[in-house]
Design an enzyme around this catalytic site. Structure first.
Site, PDB file in Angstrom:
ATOM      1  N   ARG A  37       0.829  -1.216   0.000  1.00 35.71           N
ATOM      2  CA  ARG A  37       0.000   0.000   0.000  1.00 35.71           C
ATOM      3  C   ARG A  37       0.860   1.263   0.000  1.00 35.71           C
ATOM      4  NH1 ARG A  37      -5.252  -1.580   3.681  1.00 35.71           N
ATOM      5  NH2 ARG A  37      -6.402  -2.418   1.896  1.00 35.71           N
ATOM      6  N   LYS A 201     -19.622 -15.225   3.884  1.00 36.32           N
ATOM      7  CA  LYS A 201     -21.083 -15.102   4.001  1.00 36.32           C
ATOM      8  C   LYS A 201     -21.769 -14.540   2.774  1.00 36.32           C
ATOM      9  CE  LYS A 201     -21.179 -14.367   8.944  1.00 36.32           C
ATOM     10  NZ  LYS A 201     -21.254 -13.324   9.948  1.00 36.32           N
ATOM     11  N   GLY A 354      -9.308  -7.957   0.015  1.00 37.11           N
ATOM     12  CA  GLY A 354      -8.060  -8.174   0.754  1.00 37.11           C
ATOM     13  C   GLY A 354      -7.667  -9.632   0.833  1.00 37.11           C
ATOM     14  N   GLY A 377     -13.779  -3.401   0.630  1.00 39.70           N
ATOM     15  CA  GLY A 377     -15.119  -2.804   0.710  1.00 39.70           C
ATOM     16  C   GLY A 377     -15.389  -1.908  -0.488  1.00 39.70           C
TER      17      GLY A 377
HETATM   18  P1  AMP Z   1     -14.972 -12.632   3.061  1.00 43.32           P
HETATM   19  O1  AMP Z   1     -14.354 -11.630   4.018  1.00 43.32           O
HETATM   20  O2  AMP Z   1     -16.447 -12.709   3.132  1.00 43.32           O
HETATM   21  O3  AMP Z   1     -14.406 -12.523   1.662  1.00 43.32           O
HETATM   22  O4  AMP Z   1     -14.510 -14.049   3.622  1.00 43.32           O
HETATM   23  C1  AMP Z   1     -13.184 -14.477   3.665  1.00 43.32           C
HETATM   24  C2  AMP Z   1     -13.109 -15.568   4.676  1.00 43.32           C
HETATM   25  O5  AMP Z   1     -13.998 -16.605   4.315  1.00 43.32           O
HETATM   26  C3  AMP Z   1     -11.749 -16.200   4.798  1.00 43.32           C
HETATM   27  O6  AMP Z   1     -11.202 -15.856   6.036  1.00 43.32           O
HETATM   28  C4  AMP Z   1     -12.038 -17.705   4.721  1.00 43.32           C
HETATM   29  O7  AMP Z   1     -11.377 -18.439   5.720  1.00 43.32           O
HETATM   30  C5  AMP Z   1     -13.532 -17.764   4.935  1.00 43.32           C
HETATM   31  N1  AMP Z   1     -14.144 -18.966   4.344  1.00 43.32           N
HETATM   32  C6  AMP Z   1     -14.043 -19.406   3.086  1.00 43.32           C
HETATM   33  N2  AMP Z   1     -14.694 -20.561   2.925  1.00 43.32           N
HETATM   34  C7  AMP Z   1     -15.213 -20.894   4.122  1.00 43.32           C
HETATM   35  C8  AMP Z   1     -15.973 -21.996   4.605  1.00 43.32           C
HETATM   36  N3  AMP Z   1     -16.328 -23.002   3.792  1.00 43.32           N
HETATM   37  N4  AMP Z   1     -16.341 -21.994   5.896  1.00 43.32           N
HETATM   38  C9  AMP Z   1     -15.974 -20.985   6.708  1.00 43.32           C
HETATM   39  N5  AMP Z   1     -15.265 -19.922   6.319  1.00 43.32           N
HETATM   40  C10 AMP Z   1     -14.870 -19.871   5.036  1.00 43.32           C
END
Ligand code: AMP
Length: 398
Positions: A37, A201, A354, A377
């Site tokens: 960055r 999520k 990220g 974001g």
């Molecule tokens: P996000 O911030 O929503 O892009 O989520 C990223 C995070 O999702 C990472 O830290 C991953 O460890 C988590 N992740 C990916 N797949 C899974 C899964 N099947 N179960 C739980 N966490 C997950």
């Protein structure tokens, strides 16, 4: 949409305030563990040095809870800037107190002043006008080069822009590049346009999914969010991450995709484990056979192969979110396979977020991606079709 860009305004010999994003990761010894960055801000800073500007740099760093909290000081950033630019960096003791305003006033051509952490002052996040006015009073020109915070209406990003007219404020090179890239691929992608979404999520990416469906030709869903879709389709998903309340929304997205002729791909096999633990016993099963008390933590090899096939004719690929818990080696294979596939593709490949940016660095595929976005974001909001508050004031033509 046309942004006012730094190269199109007259900054010669002027005092320039540059809002940067120096929010870098630190290790437990307070060493900067990744200075990307900081390095990505250098183009704009050097451009200003070459034009005999006196330069005021400002950034937030972490989440300080009280003013002056040493752990969140920008002093290590000043040191790194000194190393990279090979010139003295004057480090301010605070953000907008009189001594700092005085130093800014006396700053000579070619000199650089780095303000202390903007978030030492709660007025920054409150988008406070008085605070913004004080920041603005330091300079003739305002430059925003902080893509990662441009989706936030904070004083140094939004309120400050009110104190400069259109010929005295502009986007720095980094911000302009990020915005142009996203608009180009969202508004006018070379088709087939395939998006890969993953991460934890559905809730955090619902708007993104709704907007993407109207733009892409195919959408590949992996990561934790896939289980809400799989459960909505009637699969047993054991203890996998799920948002039951969003199952109707997941079905709606799939219905919408069908109406638009967009192809939706979901995992066909999964790596499941007994617990959310790097040492947990894990096995590989089809989605029809996820055991009741196990949880899905990665996509399986058949899914990686399926996704590879779906990506084979892509001319544009947009990827946001890992395919599994890539932080644990046992559950990183799916994400690594997809990273390799995307890197080997001849498509324009854009990686946003990220985690995904971090992932492609770890897999060694960083240099083979066309573009890696620095903001998470902010890039999601651009994909959602929003105009970022920090960018709005810099638009000169809709
Ligand atoms: P996000 O911030 O929503 O892009 O989520 C990223 C995070 O999702 C990472 O830290 C991953 O460890 C988590 N992740 C990916 N797949 C899974 C899964 N099947 N179960 C739980 N966490 C997950």
């Amino acid at each position: 949409m046309k942004l006012q860009e730094i190269r199109n305004i007259d900054i010669d010999g002027k005092k320039v305030f540059i809002r940067c994003d120096f929010n870098v990761p630190m290790d437990e010894y307070n060493n900067i563990s990744d200075d990307r960055r900081i390095r990505s801000a250098l183009n704009t800073i050097r451009y200003c040095i070459d034009r005999d500007c006196s330069i005021i740099l400002a950034s937030h760093f972490g989440r300080p809870t009280e003013p002056g909290e040493e752990k969140f000081s920008l002093k290590p950033i000043a040191k790194r800037l000194h190393t990279l630019l090979k010139q003295e960096i004057k480090m301010a003791k605070n953000v907008v107190q009189d001594d700092t305003l005085e130093t800014a006033k006396n700053l000579q051509s070619g000199e650089i002043l780095l303000l202390e952490n903007l978030r030492y002052n709660p007025a920054e996040k409150a988008n406070d006008e008085e605070f913004a006015k004080k920041l603005a009073s330091m300079a003739d020109i305002y430059i925003n080069d902080a893509f990662g915070v441009s989706h936030r209406a904070h004083a140094s990003v939004e309120a400050i822009t009110k104190y400069f007219d259109k010929n005295h404020k502009a986007a720095g090179f980094l911000l302009a590049k990020e915005i142009k890239f996203f608009h180009k691929i969202i508004d006018n992608p070379k088709r087939p346009f395939v998006s890969i979404v993953g991460g934890s999520k559905v809730s955090g990416k619902l708007e993104v999914l709704h907007n993407l469906i109207t733009k892409v030709d195919k959408i590949l869903i992996g990561g934790g969010m896939a289980f809400t879709f799989l459960k909505a389709l009637g699969h047993e998903i054991g203890n996998s991450l799920v948002e039951d309340d969003l199952m109707p929304e997941a079905l709606k997205i799939m219905e919408e995709a069908k109406e638009l002729g967009v192809k939706v791909y979901l995992p066909v096999d999964i790596v499941v484990a007994e617990a959310f633990d790097p040492e947990a016993i894990a096995k590989h099963v089809t989605i029809q056979e996820i055991p009741k008390n196990w949880m899905g933590l990665d996509i399986g090899p058949a899914t990686a192969q399926l996704f590879r096939l779906a990506l084979s004719d892509a001319n544009t690929i947009l990827w946001n979110g890992p395919m599994g818990v890539y932080e644990m080696e046992k559950f990183a294979k799916g994400s690594t396979r997809i990273s390799n596939t995307v890197a080997q593709s001849f498509a324009t490949t854009v990686v946003g977020g990220g985690d995904t940016a971090d992932l492609v660095r770890v897999t060694g595929d960083e240099d083979d991606m066309t573009f890696i976005s620095t903001g998470c974001g902010a890039s999601l909001e651009l994909i959602e079709g929003k105009v970022l508050p920090g960018v709005k004031a810099l638009i000169i033509e809709e």
